[in-house]
Design a protein around this motif. Structure first.
Motif, PDB file in Angstrom:
ATOM      1  N   GLY A  43       9.177   0.416   3.536  1.00  7.97           N
ATOM      2  CA  GLY A  43       8.263  -0.478   4.233  1.00  7.97           C
ATOM      3  C   GLY A  43       6.704  -0.273   3.707  1.00  7.97           C
ATOM      4  N   ASN A  44       5.845  -0.502   4.536  1.00  2.88           N
ATOM      5  CA  ASN A  44       4.434  -0.421   4.256  1.00  2.88           C
ATOM      6  C   ASN A  44       4.066   1.014   4.398  1.00  2.88           C
ATOM      7  OD1 ASN A  44       4.336  -3.170   3.887  1.00  2.88           O
ATOM      8  ND2 ASN A  44       4.187  -3.374   6.097  1.00  2.88           N
ATOM      9  N   ASN A  45       2.863   1.327   3.610  1.00  2.00           N
ATOM     10  CA  ASN A  45       2.015   2.705   3.889  1.00  2.00           C
ATOM     11  C   ASN A  45       3.158   3.677   3.607  1.00  2.00           C
ATOM     12  OD1 ASN A  45      -0.241   1.121   4.559  1.00  2.00           O
ATOM     13  ND2 ASN A  45       0.670   0.783   6.390  1.00  2.00           N
ATOM     14  N   VAL A  46       4.002   3.651   2.588  1.00  2.00           N
ATOM     15  CA  VAL A  46       4.991   4.809   2.485  1.00  2.00           C
ATOM     16  C   VAL A  46       4.356   5.748   1.204  1.00  2.00           C
ATOM     17  CG1 VAL A  46       7.249   5.537   1.839  1.00  2.00           C
ATOM     18  CG2 VAL A  46       6.807   3.594   3.414  1.00  2.00           C
ATOM     19  N   ARG A  47       4.589   6.915   1.550  1.00  2.00           N
ATOM     20  CA  ARG A  47       4.092   8.083   0.391  1.00  2.00           C
ATOM     21  C   ARG A  47       5.485   8.778  -0.152  1.00  2.00           C
ATOM     22  NH1 ARG A  47      -1.354  11.558  -0.650  1.00  2.00           N
ATOM     23  NH2 ARG A  47      -0.705  12.201  -2.440  1.00  2.00           N
ATOM     24  N   ILE A  48       5.817   8.563  -1.276  1.00  2.00           N
ATOM     25  CA  ILE A  48       6.769   9.476  -1.712  1.00  2.00           C
ATOM     26  C   ILE A  48       6.687  10.253  -2.684  1.00  2.00           C
ATOM     27  CG2 ILE A  48       9.176   9.236  -2.969  1.00  2.00           C
ATOM     28  CD1 ILE A  48       9.331   6.400  -1.931  1.00  2.00           C
ATOM     29  N   ILE A  87      17.647   7.187  -2.182  1.00  2.00           N
ATOM     30  CA  ILE A  87      18.886   6.862  -3.229  1.00  2.00           C
ATOM     31  C   ILE A  87      19.852   5.764  -2.153  1.00  2.00           C
ATOM     32  CG2 ILE A  87      20.807   7.299  -4.433  1.00  2.00           C
ATOM     33  CD1 ILE A  87      18.435   7.627  -6.104  1.00  2.00           C
ATOM     34  N   GLY A  88      20.187   4.639  -2.509  1.00  2.00           N
ATOM     35  CA  GLY A  88      21.315   3.903  -1.890  1.00  2.00           C
ATOM     36  C   GLY A  88      20.615   2.697  -0.826  1.00  2.00           C
ATOM     37  N   ASN A  89      21.523   2.107  -0.263  1.00  2.00           N
ATOM     38  CA  ASN A  89      21.327   0.788   0.388  1.00  2.00           C
ATOM     39  C   ASN A  89      20.718   1.430   1.947  1.00  2.00           C
ATOM     40  OD1 ASN A  89      21.131  -1.496   1.807  1.00  2.00           O
ATOM     41  ND2 ASN A  89      23.371  -1.841   1.783  1.00  2.00           N
ATOM     42  N   ILE A  90      19.421   1.898   1.616  1.00  2.00           N
ATOM     43  CA  ILE A  90      18.764   2.464   3.142  1.00  2.00           C
ATOM     44  C   ILE A  90      17.598   1.900   3.283  1.00  2.00           C
ATOM     45  CG2 ILE A  90      20.100   4.861   2.637  1.00  2.00           C
ATOM     46  CD1 ILE A  90      17.417   5.866   1.595  1.00  2.00           C
ATOM     47  N   LYS A  91      17.062   2.066   4.407  1.00  2.00           N
ATOM     48  CA  LYS A  91      15.723   1.485   4.768  1.00  2.00           C
ATOM     49  C   LYS A  91      14.725   2.619   5.114  1.00  2.00           C
ATOM     50  CE  LYS A  91      13.032  -1.493   7.976  1.00  2.00           C
ATOM     51  NZ  LYS A  91      12.287  -1.935   6.958  1.00  2.00           N
ATOM     52  N   ILE A  92      13.749   2.619   4.405  1.00  2.00           N
ATOM     53  CA  ILE A  92      12.736   3.626   4.885  1.00  2.00           C
ATOM     54  C   ILE A  92      11.473   2.812   5.609  1.00  2.00           C
ATOM     55  CG2 ILE A  92      10.723   5.168   3.963  1.00  2.00           C
ATOM     56  CD1 ILE A  92      13.832   5.881   2.996  1.00  2.00           C
ATOM     57  N   GLY A  93      11.183   3.435   6.747  1.00  2.00           N
ATOM     58  CA  GLY A  93      10.175   2.736   7.811  1.00  2.00           C
ATOM     59  C   GLY A  93       8.780   2.658   7.334  1.00  2.00           C
ATOM     60  N   ASP A  94       7.809   2.080   7.826  1.00  2.00           N
ATOM     61  CA  ASP A  94       6.538   2.249   7.791  1.00  2.00           C
ATOM     62  C   ASP A  94       6.007   3.518   7.785  1.00  2.00           C
ATOM     63  OD1 ASP A  94       6.597  -0.502   7.195  1.00  2.00           O
ATOM     64  OD2 ASP A  94       6.093  -1.119   9.150  1.00  2.00           O
ATOM     65  N   ASN A  95       4.790   3.837   7.319  1.00  2.00           N
ATOM     66  CA  ASN A  95       4.029   5.099   7.467  1.00  2.00           C
ATOM     67  C   ASN A  95       5.178   6.090   7.357  1.00  2.00           C
ATOM     68  OD1 ASN A  95       1.910   3.042   8.369  1.00  2.00           O
ATOM     69  ND2 ASN A  95       3.106   2.931  10.332  1.00  2.00           N
ATOM     70  N   VAL A  96       5.661   6.304   6.293  1.00  2.00           N
ATOM     71  CA  VAL A  96       6.482   7.457   6.112  1.00  2.00           C
ATOM     72  C   VAL A  96       6.043   8.039   4.697  1.00  2.00           C
ATOM     73  CG1 VAL A  96       9.048   8.020   5.271  1.00  2.00           C
ATOM     74  CG2 VAL A  96       8.768   6.394   7.216  1.00  2.00           C
ATOM     75  N   THR A  97       6.077   9.651   5.139  1.00  2.00           N
ATOM     76  CA  THR A  97       5.885  10.323   3.954  1.00  2.00           C
ATOM     77  C   THR A  97       7.272  11.187   3.586  1.00  2.00           C
ATOM     78  OG1 THR A  97       3.670  10.651   4.337  1.00  2.00           O
ATOM     79  CG2 THR A  97       4.511  12.346   2.843  1.00  2.00           C
ATOM     80  N   VAL A  98       7.761  11.014   2.561  1.00  2.00           N
ATOM     81  CA  VAL A  98       8.727  11.701   1.853  1.00  2.00           C
ATOM     82  C   VAL A  98       8.279  12.774   1.087  1.00  2.00           C
ATOM     83  CG1 VAL A  98      10.699  11.621   0.581  1.00  2.00           C
ATOM     84  CG2 VAL A  98      10.182   9.675   1.722  1.00  2.00           C
ATOM     85  N   GLY A  99       8.684  14.280   1.378  1.00  2.00           N
ATOM     86  CA  GLY A  99       8.091  15.463   0.933  1.00  2.00           C
ATOM     87  C   GLY A  99       8.556  15.708  -0.389  1.00  2.00           C
ATOM     88  N   ASN A 155       0.914  -1.307   0.003  1.00  2.00           N
ATOM     89  CA  ASN A 155       0.056   0.165  -0.013  1.00  2.00           C
ATOM     90  C   ASN A 155       0.988   1.374  -0.068  1.00  2.00           C
ATOM     91  OD1 ASN A 155      -2.594  -1.397  -0.168  1.00  2.00           O
ATOM     92  ND2 ASN A 155      -2.286  -1.842   2.229  1.00  2.00           N
ATOM     93  N   CYS A 156       1.793   1.298  -0.800  1.00  2.00           N
ATOM     94  CA  CYS A 156       2.617   2.537  -1.079  1.00  2.00           C
ATOM     95  C   CYS A 156       2.186   3.524  -2.205  1.00  2.00           C
ATOM     96  CB  CYS A 156       4.217   2.322  -1.284  1.00  2.00           C
ATOM     97  SG  CYS A 156       4.770   1.520   0.254  1.00  2.00           S
ATOM     98  N   TRP A 157       2.562   4.645  -2.092  1.00  2.00           N
ATOM     99  CA  TRP A 157       2.158   5.616  -3.009  1.00  2.00           C
ATOM    100  C   TRP A 157       3.196   6.320  -3.452  1.00  2.00           C
ATOM    101  CZ3 TRP A 157      -3.304   8.173  -2.621  1.00  2.00           C
ATOM    102  CH2 TRP A 157      -3.318   9.245  -3.645  1.00  2.00           C
ATOM    103  N   ILE A 158       3.179   6.269  -4.921  1.00  2.00           N
ATOM    104  CA  ILE A 158       4.694   6.876  -5.481  1.00  2.00           C
ATOM    105  C   ILE A 158       4.093   8.106  -6.534  1.00  2.00           C
ATOM    106  CG2 ILE A 158       6.663   6.729  -6.928  1.00  2.00           C
ATOM    107  CD1 ILE A 158       7.071   4.136  -5.371  1.00  2.00           C
ATOM    108  N   ASN A 159       4.578   9.338  -6.529  1.00  2.00           N
ATOM    109  CA  ASN A 159       4.186  10.454  -7.539  1.00  2.00           C
ATOM    110  C   ASN A 159       5.310  10.553  -8.759  1.00  2.00           C
ATOM    111  OD1 ASN A 159       2.550  11.198  -4.907  1.00  2.00           O
ATOM    112  ND2 ASN A 159       1.811  12.445  -6.733  1.00  2.00           N
ATOM    113  N   GLN A 160       5.048  11.649  -9.450  1.00  2.00           N
ATOM    114  CA  GLN A 160       5.825  11.559 -10.648  1.00  2.00           C
ATOM    115  C   GLN A 160       7.103  12.146 -10.451  1.00  2.00           C
ATOM    116  OE1 GLN A 160       3.071  13.511  -9.368  1.00  2.00           O
ATOM    117  NE2 GLN A 160       3.501  15.753 -10.110  1.00  2.00           N
TER     118      GLN A 160
END
Length: 205
Positions: free
Chosen positions: A147-152, A159-171, A126-131
Motif C-alpha cells: 500500500g501507500n506510505n509503507v516503510r520496509i 514474500i508471496g501473494n499477500i497484501k501490505i496495508g497503508d501506513n505499515v512499518t515492517v521491522g 511514498n514508500c521507503w525501502i532499506n538495504q
C-alpha cells in the motif's frame, strides 16, 4: 574559498550527467519522476533547487535513484525509453539493487542504502525501502501488493501473494508471509503486529 571550490566541483559533476536530461525531456513520465525527485530531496534533507539540477544531482550522487529513474523511463513512451537504453551504456545503473520492470510503483519511492535489495511487487505511493530487503514471489501464486506510505526496513523479507496495508512499518529482519492490515507495525520471524492504530498490541497475522 573551500565552499567555492566544492560548488565548482558540484556543478562540473552535474554537467557530466546532463545527457541524462534528454530522456526526461522526451518521456511522458515527467510527472511521476518529478514526484520521485521531490520525495528524495525531502528524505535526504537536500536544499531545494530547480528540478533539472535536483534530478541531475540525484542521478550523480544516489546510484539507487538512477535505477528508479530508468524504471520510470522504461514505463514511458518509446522516445524516452530509446534514449534510456543508449545512455545506460555510459551511465550504468546500480548493480546491487534490483527493481523488476514488471512492477507497478506509485510516486515517491525512496530507497535508502539499497545494497542487496530486490523488489518484485506492486507498490503504492511514498514508500521507503532499506538495504538487504527482499520483496517478491514465494511461488507462482503471486507477489506482494504493498500500500501507500509503507516503510520496509533493513533485512526484511516480504514474500508471496499477500497484501501490505497503508501506513505499515515492517521491522528490521522481519519475515512477512501473511496479509498486514493498515496502520500497523510488524516485527519478528514470522512477523506479528506490535502496534495497531498507534496502540501497542501483540497479535498474530
Amino acid at each position: 574559498m573551500k565552499q567555492f571550490i566544492r560548488q565548482i566541483f558540484f556543478f562540473l559533476g552535474i554537467l557530466m550527467m546532463s545527457p541524462l536530461l534528454i530522456p526526461f525531456l522526451l518521456t511522458d513520465q515527467k510527472e511521476i519522476i518529478i514526484a520521485d525527485v521531490e520525495r528524495w530531496r525531502e528524505c535526504l534533507s537536500w536544499e531545494k533547487r530547480t528540478i533539472y539540477i535536483q534530478l541531475l544531482a540525484l542521478l550523480k550522487e544516489a546510484s539507487e535513484f538512477r535505477n528508479l529513474y530508468y524504471f520510470r523511463l522504461f514505463k514511458g513512451n518509446f522516445s524516452g525509453r530509446f534514449w534510456m537504453y543508449l545512455l545506460k551504456i555510459i551511465y550504468r545503473d546500480c548493480p546491487y539493487f534490483f527493481l523488476d520492470n514488471s512492477c507497478n510503483i506509485g510516486p515517491g519511492l525512496f530507497i535508502q542504502h539499497g545494497f542487496s535489495t530486490i523488489i518484485m511487487a506492486d507498490i503504492g505511493a511514498n514508500c521507503w525501502i532499506n538495504q538487504q530487503v527482499t520483496i517478491g514471489y514465494k511461488d507462482k501464486t503471486g507477489r506482494p501488493n504493498i500500500g501507500n506510505n509503507v516503510r520496509i526496513t533493513a533485512g526484511a523479507k516480504v514474500i508471496g501473494n499477500i497484501k501490505i496495508g497503508d501506513n505499515v512499518t515492517v521491522g528490521a529482519n522481519a519475515v512477512v508471509i501473511k496479509n498486514v492490515p493498515d496502520n500497523c507495525i510488524v516485527v519478528g520471524v514470522p512477523a506479528y503486529i506490535i502496534k495497531r492504530d498507534g496502540v501497542k498490541v501483540k497479535e498474530e497475522l
